[in-house]
Design a protein around this motif. Structure first.
Motif, PDB file in Angstrom:
ATOM      1  N   ALA A   1       0.828  -1.199   0.000  1.00 30.25           N
ATOM      2  CA  ALA A   1       0.000   0.000   0.000  1.00 30.25           C
ATOM      3  C   ALA A   1       0.869   1.257   0.000  1.00 30.25           C
ATOM      4  O   ALA A   1       1.872   1.330   0.687  1.00 30.25           O
ATOM      5  CB  ALA A   1      -0.912  -0.004   1.219  1.00 30.25           C
TER       6      ALA A   1
ATOM      7  N   ASN B   1      -4.658   3.231   5.961  1.00 31.23           N
ATOM      8  CA  ASN B   1      -5.434   2.179   6.592  1.00 31.23           C
ATOM      9  C   ASN B   1      -5.150   0.791   6.034  1.00 31.23           C
ATOM     10  O   ASN B   1      -5.578  -0.191   6.604  1.00 31.23           O
ATOM     11  CB  ASN B   1      -6.930   2.488   6.468  1.00 31.23           C
ATOM     12  N   ALA B   2      -4.403   0.671   4.928  1.00 32.77           N
ATOM     13  CA  ALA B   2      -4.096  -0.635   4.338  1.00 32.77           C
ATOM     14  C   ALA B   2      -2.587  -0.860   4.335  1.00 32.77           C
ATOM     15  O   ALA B   2      -1.806   0.085   4.352  1.00 32.77           O
ATOM     16  CB  ALA B   2      -4.633  -0.709   2.917  1.00 32.77           C
ATOM     17  N   SER B   3      -2.196  -2.144   4.320  1.00 36.24           N
ATOM     18  CA  SER B   3      -0.769  -2.457   4.301  1.00 36.24           C
ATOM     19  C   SER B   3      -0.343  -3.158   3.015  1.00 36.24           C
ATOM     20  O   SER B   3       0.779  -2.967   2.564  1.00 36.24           O
ATOM     21  CB  SER B   3      -0.408  -3.320   5.510  1.00 36.24           C
TER      22      SER B   3
ATOM     23  N   SER C   1      -1.915  -5.637  -0.750  1.00 39.89           N
ATOM     24  CA  SER C   1      -3.055  -6.135  -1.522  1.00 39.89           C
ATOM     25  C   SER C   1      -2.640  -7.352  -2.330  1.00 39.89           C
ATOM     26  O   SER C   1      -1.459  -7.556  -2.634  1.00 39.89           O
ATOM     27  CB  SER C   1      -3.592  -5.057  -2.467  1.00 39.89           C
TER      28      SER C   1
ATOM     29  N   PHE D   1      -7.551  -5.748  -0.219  1.00 42.23           N
ATOM     30  CA  PHE D   1      -6.620  -4.923   0.557  1.00 42.23           C
ATOM     31  C   PHE D   1      -6.671  -5.388   2.006  1.00 42.23           C
ATOM     32  O   PHE D   1      -7.745  -5.560   2.572  1.00 42.23           O
ATOM     33  CB  PHE D   1      -7.009  -3.444   0.470  1.00 42.23           C
TER      34      PHE D   1
ATOM     35  N   GLY E   1      -6.081  -4.591   5.757  1.00 42.55           N
ATOM     36  CA  GLY E   1      -5.982  -3.430   6.626  1.00 42.55           C
ATOM     37  C   GLY E   1      -5.000  -3.630   7.761  1.00 42.55           C
ATOM     38  O   GLY E   1      -4.620  -4.740   8.095  1.00 42.55           O
ATOM     39  N   LYS E   2      -4.602  -2.507   8.335  1.00 42.39           N
ATOM     40  CA  LYS E   2      -3.707  -2.573   9.491  1.00 42.39           C
ATOM     41  C   LYS E   2      -4.452  -3.091  10.713  1.00 42.39           C
ATOM     42  O   LYS E   2      -3.878  -3.733  11.565  1.00 42.39           O
ATOM     43  CB  LYS E   2      -3.096  -1.199   9.746  1.00 42.39           C
TER      44      LYS E   2
ATOM     45  N   ASN F   1     -10.290  -4.010   9.188  1.00 47.38           N
ATOM     46  CA  ASN F   1     -10.186  -2.918   8.236  1.00 47.38           C
ATOM     47  C   ASN F   1      -9.902  -3.397   6.819  1.00 47.38           C
ATOM     48  O   ASN F   1      -9.448  -2.637   5.995  1.00 47.38           O
ATOM     49  CB  ASN F   1      -9.086  -1.955   8.708  1.00 47.38           C
ATOM     50  N   ASP F   2     -10.145  -4.661   6.501  1.00 44.92           N
ATOM     51  CA  ASP F   2      -9.942  -5.158   5.143  1.00 44.92           C
ATOM     52  C   ASP F   2     -11.043  -4.631   4.230  1.00 44.92           C
ATOM     53  O   ASP F   2     -12.173  -4.409   4.665  1.00 44.92           O
ATOM     54  CB  ASP F   2      -9.976  -6.682   5.118  1.00 44.92           C
TER      55      ASP F   2
ATOM     56  N   THR G   1      -1.775   0.899  -4.448  1.00 46.97           N
ATOM     57  CA  THR G   1      -0.633   0.008  -4.251  1.00 46.97           C
ATOM     58  C   THR G   1       0.385   0.182  -5.375  1.00 46.97           C
ATOM     59  O   THR G   1       0.049   0.614  -6.478  1.00 46.97           O
ATOM     60  CB  THR G   1      -1.034  -1.478  -4.227  1.00 46.97           C
TER      61      THR G   1
END
Length: 183
Positions: free
Chosen positions: A39, A44-46, A48, A74, A76-77, A81-82, A170
């Motif tokens: 990301a 909010n995402a790490s 994908s 995606f 999420g952290k 939060n995905d 990403t």
């Protein structure tokens, strides 16, 4: 001497015809593939991971137009939060040679799916989607495409929801397989 020249010319024409016949069966192509990325910018995402599906028509031997879709998950952290992006896009590709470097982009709308809220402790609603952009460059041959890409869904003027940056972008790599559908 004249007969040798005519023979060489005749063989050249036959070879050119055979080569163009081999590329002519690749006018309509179904492409399936996978991609992954990290990301950017962090928010909010790490990361994908996703699947791509597209149809391409080679308008000329070096330029393709088509439609593209897929599914990109995606991560999420937060555990809650995905989210996912389902693009509906136009596909543009430029192929300088029958095998080698290529460049292109997918442009359209990215639908965002998942939990209705940005995270489990927020009352801020997740956006439904936005302008989808996926430029890519890579290497191609008759059967395979290997590429790097930048994927982004623009969800607003600043890409923010409330005080939290909402990240749906990403940088990554992917591989695709070409299935010829004929002329």
């Amino acid at each position: 001497m004249k007969m040798i020249k005519n023979s060489i010319l005749g063989l050249s024409l036959i070879t050119a015809g055979l080569l163009s016949a081999q590329s002519a069966d690749m006018t309509n192509i179904l492409k399936i593939g996978i991609n992954g990325g990290v990301a950017v910018p962090t928010g909010n995402a790490s990361a994908s991971f996703g699947a791509d599906l597209s149809y391409q028509n080679l308008v000329t031997p070096g330029f393709g137009l088509g439609v593209a879709t897929g599914y990109n998950q995606f991560f999420g952290k937060d555990n809650n939060n995905d989210f996912a992006i389902i693009p509906v896009a136009a596909l543009f590709r430029f192929y300088p040679k029958q095998m080698g470097f290529y460049a292109g982009a997918d442009l359209g709308y990215g639908f965002i799916t998942g939990n209705d809220y940005v995270n489990s402790t927020s009352s801020v609603l997740r956006p439904d989607g936005g302008f989808y952009l996926k430029p890519e460059i890579g290497y191609h041959n008759r059967d395979w495409n290997f590429f790097v890409h930048y994927t982004k869904v623009f969800t607003g003027d600043k890409g923010e929801i409330g005080t939290q940056k909402y990240n749906a972008g990403t940088i990554g790599a992917g591989i695709g397989y070409n299935i010829p559908l004929g002329k």
